[in-house]
Motif scaffolding. Structure first.
Motif, mmCIF file in Angstrom:
data_model
loop_
_atom_site.group_PDB
_atom_site.id
_atom_site.type_symbol
_atom_site.label_atom_id
_atom_site.label_comp_id
_atom_site.label_asym_id
_atom_site.label_seq_id
_atom_site.Cartn_x
_atom_site.Cartn_y
_atom_site.Cartn_z
ATOM 1 N N GLN A 78 0.833 -1.191 0.000
ATOM 2 C CA GLN A 78 0.000 0.000 0.000
ATOM 3 C C GLN A 78 0.877 1.253 0.000
ATOM 4 O O GLN A 78 1.756 1.409 0.845
ATOM 5 C CB GLN A 78 -0.913 0.019 1.228
ATOM 6 C CG GLN A 78 -1.904 -1.136 1.245
ATOM 7 C CD GLN A 78 -2.895 -1.019 2.386
ATOM 8 O OE1 GLN A 78 -4.072 -0.765 2.201
ATOM 9 N NE2 GLN A 78 -2.400 -1.192 3.601
ATOM 10 N N THR A 112 0.912 -1.990 -4.923
ATOM 11 C CA THR A 112 -0.186 -2.467 -5.778
ATOM 12 C C THR A 112 -1.493 -1.717 -5.534
ATOM 13 O O THR A 112 -2.443 -1.888 -6.276
ATOM 14 C CB THR A 112 -0.430 -3.962 -5.528
ATOM 15 O OG1 THR A 112 -0.704 -4.183 -4.140
ATOM 16 C CG2 THR A 112 0.786 -4.775 -5.949
ATOM 17 N N LYS A 113 -1.540 -0.920 -4.487
ATOM 18 C CA LYS A 113 -2.726 -0.123 -4.187
ATOM 19 C C LYS A 113 -2.250 1.244 -3.721
ATOM 20 O O LYS A 113 -1.471 1.352 -2.767
ATOM 21 C CB LYS A 113 -3.582 -0.799 -3.109
ATOM 22 C CG LYS A 113 -4.920 -0.110 -2.860
ATOM 23 C CD LYS A 113 -5.695 -0.802 -1.742
ATOM 24 C CE LYS A 113 -6.210 -2.159 -2.184
ATOM 25 N NZ LYS A 113 -7.102 -2.757 -1.131
ATOM 26 N N TYR A 133 -8.213 6.998 -10.335
ATOM 27 C CA TYR A 133 -8.516 6.845 -8.916
ATOM 28 C C TYR A 133 -10.026 6.914 -8.690
ATOM 29 O O TYR A 133 -10.716 7.721 -9.316
ATOM 30 C CB TYR A 133 -7.823 7.939 -8.089
ATOM 31 C CG TYR A 133 -6.325 7.771 -8.037
ATOM 32 C CD1 TYR A 133 -5.701 7.238 -6.917
ATOM 33 C CD2 TYR A 133 -5.524 8.119 -9.124
ATOM 34 C CE1 TYR A 133 -4.330 7.067 -6.868
ATOM 35 C CE2 TYR A 133 -4.152 7.949 -9.095
ATOM 36 C CZ TYR A 133 -3.558 7.419 -7.970
ATOM 37 O OH TYR A 133 -2.195 7.242 -7.935
ATOM 38 N N VAL A 305 -8.534 5.864 -4.288
ATOM 39 C CA VAL A 305 -7.671 4.683 -4.365
ATOM 40 C C VAL A 305 -7.549 4.228 -5.810
ATOM 41 O O VAL A 305 -8.521 4.295 -6.579
ATOM 42 C CB VAL A 305 -8.210 3.544 -3.456
ATOM 43 C CG1 VAL A 305 -9.624 3.140 -3.852
ATOM 44 C CG2 VAL A 305 -7.276 2.343 -3.496
ATOM 45 N N GLU A 307 -6.065 0.797 -7.759
ATOM 46 C CA GLU A 307 -5.504 -0.544 -7.653
ATOM 47 C C GLU A 307 -4.790 -0.876 -8.947
ATOM 48 O O GLU A 307 -5.366 -0.785 -10.033
ATOM 49 C CB GLU A 307 -6.602 -1.557 -7.326
ATOM 50 C CG GLU A 307 -7.278 -1.266 -6.012
ATOM 51 C CD GLU A 307 -8.169 -2.403 -5.531
ATOM 52 O OE1 GLU A 307 -7.732 -3.571 -5.664
ATOM 53 O OE2 GLU A 307 -9.263 -2.129 -5.036
#
Length: 309
Positions: A78, A112-113, A133, A305, A307
């Motif tokens: 993260q 990865t996030k 996002y 966020v 991903e």
């Protein structure tokens, strides 16, 4: 005019001052001092791979980014990138360049996030969406006119409870670390944090230049801190609540409220003019407490966020 992105030079006072000024113009609800910016850049745990980025236009700082890995989270991979461009310097490409540099740094580290706080304004949200996002949770900034507002009166303490200052634990801060770790782990967030490294906490948190140990109030039971309200100040006129929390075994007694009220009264007596705090938008109990103090929402941020495949 050309916009470029580079790392902040913490050893150059003028560079740090420009960073602080740019941040203040973009998000004035947070305390930004040169000392705090240098501290964050130089004292953050190495596993965070933290970077402070500067976007310049012909030598003028017009945007900034704080980038790193959430190394204290139980979920690996993260990363975070919090990017702010001065309101009068948007649409020059600074935001795009900062996002690109930040994402390249984080993906090279295996993230990865990616998480980013975005001011809840149409242009900012559209910018985040264009970069892939999606909106997640929200949080409010709140402001209190400390000089002219009417604080609730100080209340009597429950039997067996005393109020002390964080400075009283200067010789042995470990009980404060343990309380901070417990309350932080229960704080609403997309990115959890597990505070387990005492020495890192001392360097990053206890020695933070904004932390005012004399204005940080602590509720104590049987000699142990069980609730606290951590005070950040610019040592001039502005005060901010960095964290308020209560140990699980003592919740429901209003102890954090007592500690925060005590801290606010002492901050006003010390000459601070305005107070800021932040709240998860879904944390209605804490929002109600802050309304009781007289705080008003002055802005909202939305966690976004992305991903990565």
């Amino acid at each position: 005019m050309t916009v470029t992105v580079r790392d902040l030079r913490p050893e150059v006072p003028a560079d740090v001052e420009r960073f602080a000024r740019s941040r203040h113009l973009a998000i004035p609800y947070v305390l930004w001092t040169p000392e705090a910016i240098v501290h964050r850049t130089t004292r953050t745990h190495p596993d965070a791979h933290y970077r402070s980025l500067v976007a310049e236009e012909d030598g003028e700082t017009i945007g900034t980014a704080q980038v790193g890995i959430a190394h204290d989270s139980g979920e690996p991979g993260q990363g975070y990138l919090n990017i702010y461009v001065q309101p009068d310097r948007t649409r020059r490409g600074a935001g795009d360049l900062l996002v690109r540099a930040a994402e390249e740094h984080l993906t090279a580290l295996g993230a990865t996030k990616l998480f980013s706080w975005v001011l809840d304004e149409p242009g900012n949200r559209a910018f985040a969406e264009r970069h892939g996002y999606r909106a997640s949770r929200s949080a409010h900034f709140l402001r209190l006119d400390l000089a002219n507002g009417a604080l609730p009166p100080l209340q009597d303490l429950p039997p067996g409870v005393e109020l002390r200052r964080a400075a009283d634990f200067a010789d042995d801060p470990r009980p404060m670390f343990e309380l901070d770790a417990e309350t932080t782990s229960d704080e609403p967030s997309d990115v959890g944090a597990d505070l387990t490294d005492y020495e890192a906490w001392i360097e990053e948190s206890w020695k933070h230049p904004l932390l005012d140990l004399d204005l940080t109030s602590v509720a104590v039971v049987d000699g142990r801190p069980v609730a606290f309200s951590a005070a950040y100040t610019d040592r001039a006129t502005r005060y901010s609540t960095a964290m308020t929390g209560t140990a699980r075994a003592h919740r429901g007694r209003g102890l954090a409220k007592l500690a925060k009220n005590d801290s606010l009264h002492r901050a006003r007596a010390a000459g601070y003019k305005e107070a800021f705090t932040g709240n998860d938008a879904d944390n209605e109990p804490m929002l109600a407490i802050n309304r009781w103090f007289g705080y008003e929402i002055c802005a909202t941020e939305v966690r976004h966020v992305r991903e990565l495949g």
